[in-house]
Write an enzyme that holds these catalytic residues in place. Sequence first.
Site, PDB file in Angstrom:
ATOM      1  N   GLU A 168       0.931  -1.291   0.004  1.00 14.04           N
ATOM      2  CA  GLU A 168       0.101  -0.113  -0.146  1.00 14.04           C
ATOM      3  C   GLU A 168       0.809   1.221  -0.004  1.00 14.04           C
ATOM      4  O   GLU A 168       1.191   2.021   0.912  1.00 14.04           O
ATOM      5  CB  GLU A 168      -1.059   0.064   1.196  1.00 14.04           C
ATOM      6  CG  GLU A 168      -1.845  -1.118   0.949  1.00 14.04           C
ATOM      7  CD  GLU A 168      -3.066  -0.793   1.865  1.00 14.04           C
ATOM      8  OE1 GLU A 168      -3.131   0.214   2.664  1.00 14.04           O
ATOM      9  OE2 GLU A 168      -4.227  -1.707   1.734  1.00 14.04           O
ATOM     10  N   GLU A 369      -5.045  -8.475   0.024  1.00 13.34           N
ATOM     11  CA  GLU A 369      -5.935  -8.537   1.309  1.00 13.34           C
ATOM     12  C   GLU A 369      -7.118  -8.124   0.911  1.00 13.34           C
ATOM     13  O   GLU A 369      -7.541  -7.388   0.093  1.00 13.34           O
ATOM     14  CB  GLU A 369      -5.314  -7.099   2.047  1.00 13.34           C
ATOM     15  CG  GLU A 369      -4.075  -7.334   2.770  1.00 13.34           C
ATOM     16  CD  GLU A 369      -3.530  -5.894   3.636  1.00 13.34           C
ATOM     17  OE1 GLU A 369      -4.554  -5.058   3.933  1.00 13.34           O
ATOM     18  OE2 GLU A 369      -2.449  -5.791   3.874  1.00 13.34           O
TER      19      GLU A 369
END
Length: 463
Positions: A168, A369
Site C-alpha cells: 500500500e 488483502e
Amino acid sequence: MAADRTFPEGFHWGVATASYQVEGAWDEDGKGVSIWDTYAHTPGNIRNDDTGDVANDHYHRYEEDVALMRSINATAYRFSIAWPRIFPEGVGEPNPKGLDFYSRLVDELLAAGIEPFATLYHWDLPQALQDRYGGWLSNDTAQAFGDYAGFVAERLGDRVRHWFTINEFTSFVEGGYHIIEVPLGGGKTMRLGGAPGLDLSAAELKQVRHHAVLGHGLAVQAIRARGPAGTKVGFAENMAVAVPVIDTPEHVRAAEAATRAANAGFITVMLEGRYTDEYLAEAGGATPRFTEDELRTIASPLDFVGINVYKPRCYVEPADEPPGYREIPINASHPKMQSSWHVLDPAVMYWAPRHLQSIWGARSIYITENGCAASDVVAGDGRVYDSDRVMFLRAFLGQLQRATSEGVPVDGYFLWSAQDNFEWIEGYGNRFGLIYVDFDSLERTPKLSAEWFREAARRNAVV
Ligand code: GBH
C-alpha cells in the site's frame, strides 16, 4: 443443476498479517527501532496510546499461529518482514538473529504445507533511515530498500518463492507524509495519520511517491539478481477502484479511465513506465524530479500484481466532456462495515481484477488483502459469532469467483487478517481477524468466519 461456484485449480487460499501489527518483541534479538515504534511510543498518536510492543506476540507464538492457519485449511500465508530486524540501522551490518526468526517461520509454514508469500515493506521503516535521510523523501532510502530486498531474497529465496515489494504505497505515503482529510460519504471526513507523521508540500509529496515506486523497482531488480532462478515478485497496492454504475461498455470505459487516473502515482506508473500528463500537471504542476532511466527501473517487468481490495474508491458514469467520466457522490445512507471508512460494495472485488486485466493486461493477480473489522465478542458459550464478516466474505468471494469464471487471471486470495491485531491509529479496538485474540491473555479463538473459510478453502469454492 447448481451454478459452478468453484475457483480455478491451484487457487491459493491465504491469510495475511504484517510485522508491526502482530510480532511484538519490538526490541528483541538485536532489532533496530522502526518509525512505527517511535510513532506509537509518542502519546496521543494511537487510540488509547496502544503500541505494537507486544501485539500478538507472534514472534514467540508463531508455531501455534501456523498450526491455527493449517487448521482452517489455509494454503498460503502472506507475512511481512520487519526491515529493522534484518538491518537495525537500515543499511550496513545485517542482524543474523532477525533473519533467523523468518527462516524458522518459513520452515514451520512449509512443514505445514503452507506456501510463504513475503512482503518486504509493510511500513516499519528503520528509524535510522528516517533520521539520516528523511525516509522516502530521499533517493537513498530507495537504494537502501533495494539492497535490503536483494539480501533477504538471497538468504530466504531457496524457500520463499513469492515476494511482494511494498504494501500500500498510497496508505503510507498519503498517511505518513502529509495531512489529509478523506471523504466518508454524506459530507463527513476523516483525518489520516501514520508514521513518520510529517506534513510535506505537494511537490515534496510527489518526490516521496516517486522514491517509493523507485524503491519498488530497485527491489524487483535486486530480487531477480540475487534470488534463485524462478523467484517471483510483484507489489501489493491498495488499488483505487472506480466502479461503473451500470455494466454497459460506456460505463465500463468511464470506470477504466477513472481507475487509471486515480492510480497515476503508483500502479499506473509501475505498469506503464510513465507518469500521465494529468498527474504531472496537477497540483500546480508540482512534478517529481525523475530520469528516463528511473522510469525504466520503476516499470521493471513483474510476475504478478497484488492488490488490497476493501471498498470502491468511487462510482462513475460516462461524461461527454473530458476526461470522459464523472464521479458521483456516495449516498449518506450507503451501507458500511464497522470501520467508518469502509463503504460496503462487494462488486469492487469483481471490478478491481477485471480493470487490472482490461487496462494493463495483467496476467497473474493476487488479492493480497480483503476483510473487514467487526464488533466481535466471545459469547457465553465461548464462540465468536461474526455473522457480518461471514456475509462480507461470502459476498466478496462470490464476486471474485464471478471474475475467475470469466477468465480474469486471479491466482489467490489473502484474507486480512489471520488474527485480530494492532490496527494503525485505531490500536486494539478494531478486530479484523478470522481468529479472535484476547489481548490480555493472548489466547486465540477461531471465529465463525474461520469455520466458513475452512470449508471454502477445502472445497475451493464459495460456500
Ligand atoms: C490495510 O489498509 C493495511 O494494509 C493493513 O495493514 C490494515 O490493518 C488493514 O488494511 C485494515 O485497515 O482513504 O477512505 O480508505 C487498508 C486500506 C487505507 C483503509 C486508508 C483505511 C483510510 C480511509 N486503508 N484508509 S480511506
